[in-house]
Structures are given as C-alpha cells and as structure tokens.
Design a protein around this motif. Structure first.
Motif, PDB file in Angstrom:
ATOM      1  N   PRO A  93       4.823  -7.101   5.640  1.00  0.00           N
ATOM      2  CA  PRO A  93       3.386  -7.025   5.332  1.00  0.00           C
ATOM      3  C   PRO A  93       2.758  -5.653   5.536  1.00  0.00           C
ATOM      4  O   PRO A  93       1.975  -5.198   4.705  1.00  0.00           O
ATOM      5  CB  PRO A  93       2.772  -8.060   6.286  1.00  0.00           C
ATOM      6  CG  PRO A  93       3.879  -9.007   6.584  1.00  0.00           C
ATOM      7  CD  PRO A  93       5.122  -8.191   6.588  1.00  0.00           C
ATOM      8  N   HIS A  96       3.937  -3.345   2.859  1.00  0.00           N
ATOM      9  CA  HIS A  96       3.312  -3.800   1.613  1.00  0.00           C
ATOM     10  C   HIS A  96       1.892  -3.250   1.508  1.00  0.00           C
ATOM     11  O   HIS A  96       1.507  -2.654   0.498  1.00  0.00           O
ATOM     12  CB  HIS A  96       3.325  -5.327   1.589  1.00  0.00           C
ATOM     13  CG  HIS A  96       2.771  -5.940   0.352  1.00  0.00           C
ATOM     14  ND1 HIS A  96       2.858  -7.293   0.089  1.00  0.00           N
ATOM     15  CD2 HIS A  96       2.100  -5.421  -0.703  1.00  0.00           C
ATOM     16  CE1 HIS A  96       2.277  -7.553  -1.066  1.00  0.00           C
ATOM     17  NE2 HIS A  96       1.797  -6.435  -1.565  1.00  0.00           N
ATOM     18  N   VAL A 142      -2.321 -10.530   2.776  1.00  0.00           N
ATOM     19  CA  VAL A 142      -0.934 -10.084   2.936  1.00  0.00           C
ATOM     20  C   VAL A 142      -0.576  -9.988   4.420  1.00  0.00           C
ATOM     21  O   VAL A 142       0.479 -10.449   4.855  1.00  0.00           O
ATOM     22  CB  VAL A 142      -0.719  -8.721   2.241  1.00  0.00           C
ATOM     23  CG1 VAL A 142       0.599  -8.087   2.685  1.00  0.00           C
ATOM     24  CG2 VAL A 142      -0.730  -8.886   0.731  1.00  0.00           C
ATOM     25  N   GLY A 145      -0.753 -13.568   6.008  1.00  0.00           N
ATOM     26  CA  GLY A 145       0.080 -14.596   5.397  1.00  0.00           C
ATOM     27  C   GLY A 145      -0.680 -15.835   5.022  1.00  0.00           C
ATOM     28  O   GLY A 145      -0.087 -16.879   4.731  1.00  0.00           O
TER      29      GLY A 145
END
Length: 304
Positions: A93, A96, A142, A145
């Motif tokens: 994450p 990302h 992101v 979650g």
C-alpha cells in the motif's frame, strides 16, 4: 544544467526543512503525538487553503480555456500513474500510494516557472488539486484496505474537494476575496511545503537513516515514480497536438516529480509504517535531481 541546478536547490531546501523537524524531534520539542496533530493541521487547514488560493486569480477567457485543458490532461496523467502503481505495487500500500502521487507542488512548480514562465503555473493548479483529492479518497482506501474509503458521504464532505469547489466558484463566478481574507488564505497556503517537510523530518528522526540506501523496494518505488510513470506520460502526451506543447510540458514536469511527502503523513494517520514512507520520499527526491532534467530533455527531443 539550469534545470539540474533548480532541482538541486529545491532538494537542498527540502532537506534543510526536514532538518528542522528532525532537530525538534531529537531535542524533545515535538513528540509522536505532536507530529500527528501537525499532520492534521496540514491536511485539514493548510492543504485546502493552498488549493483555494491557486484559483484566486482574475477570470479571463484564456485562463478558463487553460484551466479546462489542464483539468483534462491532469486527470489523464494521474489516472495513468494510479493504474501503473496499482499493477506493480498492489500488495504494498505505501509503495502504491507513493508511486502514484508526486510532489508536484514543491518540486514541480519551481521547474515549471523557470522553464515556461509564471503564466504556465496555472496548468499545475488543477493537477495539484486533483492529486490531493485522489490522495484523500483513493489513496486512503489503498492504505486502509477499506473500500468504504470512497463512500459518497466521505467524498463530498472532505476538505480537499470542498476547497476545490470553492476555488472553482471563486474563479468562474468572479468572486474576489476581501483583502484580509485573501491575505489569510495566501499566508496559510504558503505554509504547505514547509509544514510537510518539517513533519517529514520529525518522522525521519524516529528511524535509522542508514537503511535509506539498503532497501531494494525503495529503489523499485523510485524507479516507477521517476522513470516508468514519466516515460508513459511522455508517450501519452506525445499524441496531443503541438498547440498544447506548453500545457503538456508543464504537466509532464508535475507528473515526473518525486514521491510526495503526504504519503508519510497519511501513513501515520492510518497507523502504518510512516518511517518507511519517509525514506521513500527522501530517496526519490535525491534521485530526481538527475531524472527530472532527463525527462524534460527527452520531451524536448520527441515533441518537436
């Protein structure tokens, strides 16, 4: 050479500001709880003010045309970055988030102004506004979650979107802020980059800096943020007509900036490894001294 020197100067300023935060934390003047409160100040007050301030300019038909063009190109560039980052770092994450969202304001703006002039800065306002909006919505989902991070209620009530809507209203309805209010907004907006860097320095004071250069994933993240995404953006914008050369070059610079400092802020607020996020910002910023001039030079060669 001039662009490399500008990038070097901005990097030096960033690290000096981070040094202030590092020293304050090491000296016991700012605690972990204090850094979280500073992060809330940044996200709920300073960033919205920066977005609103970007649109507080006199309306003209030409500026309106530029803004609309910039919105479309900014959205395309940001969606491309998000897609690439998602494909590569789906299971990581922080990587990302970091690869998807650049430090367009602090590193991008000085380069845009130096290369294209102050008038071209208007192209960066929609990019920065959309970037912050996507960080607040998609980025948070992101990191946590939780798909619920993109609920309609959270989307339409977040301060980033509200400040964007207020800014667009001021511009298109030709609403002029009073002298006192305008000065207040611009003063708070000017705190954006210094506050983010000082907070980042506080985070770095809580980690082992020697590990900054020994983590392979940090280099992978920097390669995607500084080389892959800018390269794909350059190719995408190369399909546009030559009449949009100034707009696409300004936004290419914004899209090619290193990892934005907000990844560490959001990571802390969501109880993630914000020290790792801080390292990703520092390493990519150092490497961008070489990659930013390279990307700009390639654009000059390919967009003739």
């Amino acid at each position: 050479m001039e662009l490399a020197l500008i990038a070097l100067r901005q990097t030096a300023v960033m690290f000096l500001l981070m040094g202030i935060g590092w020293a304050l934390c090491r000296g016991g003047k700012i605690s972990r709880d204090g850094s979280r409160e500073l992060a809330n100040l940044l996200l709920y007050v300073i960033l919205p003010s920066a977005i609103l301030n970007a649109f507080c300019t006199e309306y003209t038909a030409e500026k309106s045309r530029r803004l609309l063009c910039a919105f479309g190109l900014s959205l395309a560039a940001l969606l491309l970055a998000v897609l690439v980052s998602r494909l590569i770092f789906r299971r990581h994450p922080i990587d990302h988030f970091g690869a998807a969202f650049s430090n367009a304001g602090f590193m991008g703006l000085p380069l845009i102004q130096a290369l294209l002039g102050s008038e071209a800065v208007i192209y960066s306002a929609p990019f920065i506004a959309l970037l912050n909006f996507l960080q607040w919505t998609y980025g948070v989902s992101v990191l946590t979650g939780q798909k619920g991070g993109l609920t309609l209620r959270k989307t339409v009530t977040n301060p980033i979107l509200l400040s964007l809507a207020a800014g667009l209203a001021c511009f298109y309805l030709r609403i002029t802020l009073s002298g006192v209010l305008s000065t207040t907004v611009s003063s708070v907006a000017a705190m954006n980059s210094p506050a983010a860097m000082i907070i980042l320095g506080v985070y770095l004071a809580q980690t082992d800096l020697r590990s900054l250069f020994t983590a392979p994933r940090l280099y992978a993240n920097a390669a995607v943020r500084l080389l892959l995404i800018p390269g794909l953006t350059l190719a995408l914008f190369g399909l546009l007509p030559a009449s949009l050369r100034e707009a696409r070059l300004a936004l290419l610079i914004a899209a090619s900036a290193p990892v934005g400092a907000n990844v560490a802020v959001y990571a802390q607020l969501n109880h993630l490894d914000y020290t790792y996020a801080s390292k990703s910002v520092c390493l990519s910023t150092l490497l961008s001294i070489g990659t930013l001039p390279l990307v700009i030079a390639l654009a000059g060669l390919l967009w003739q």
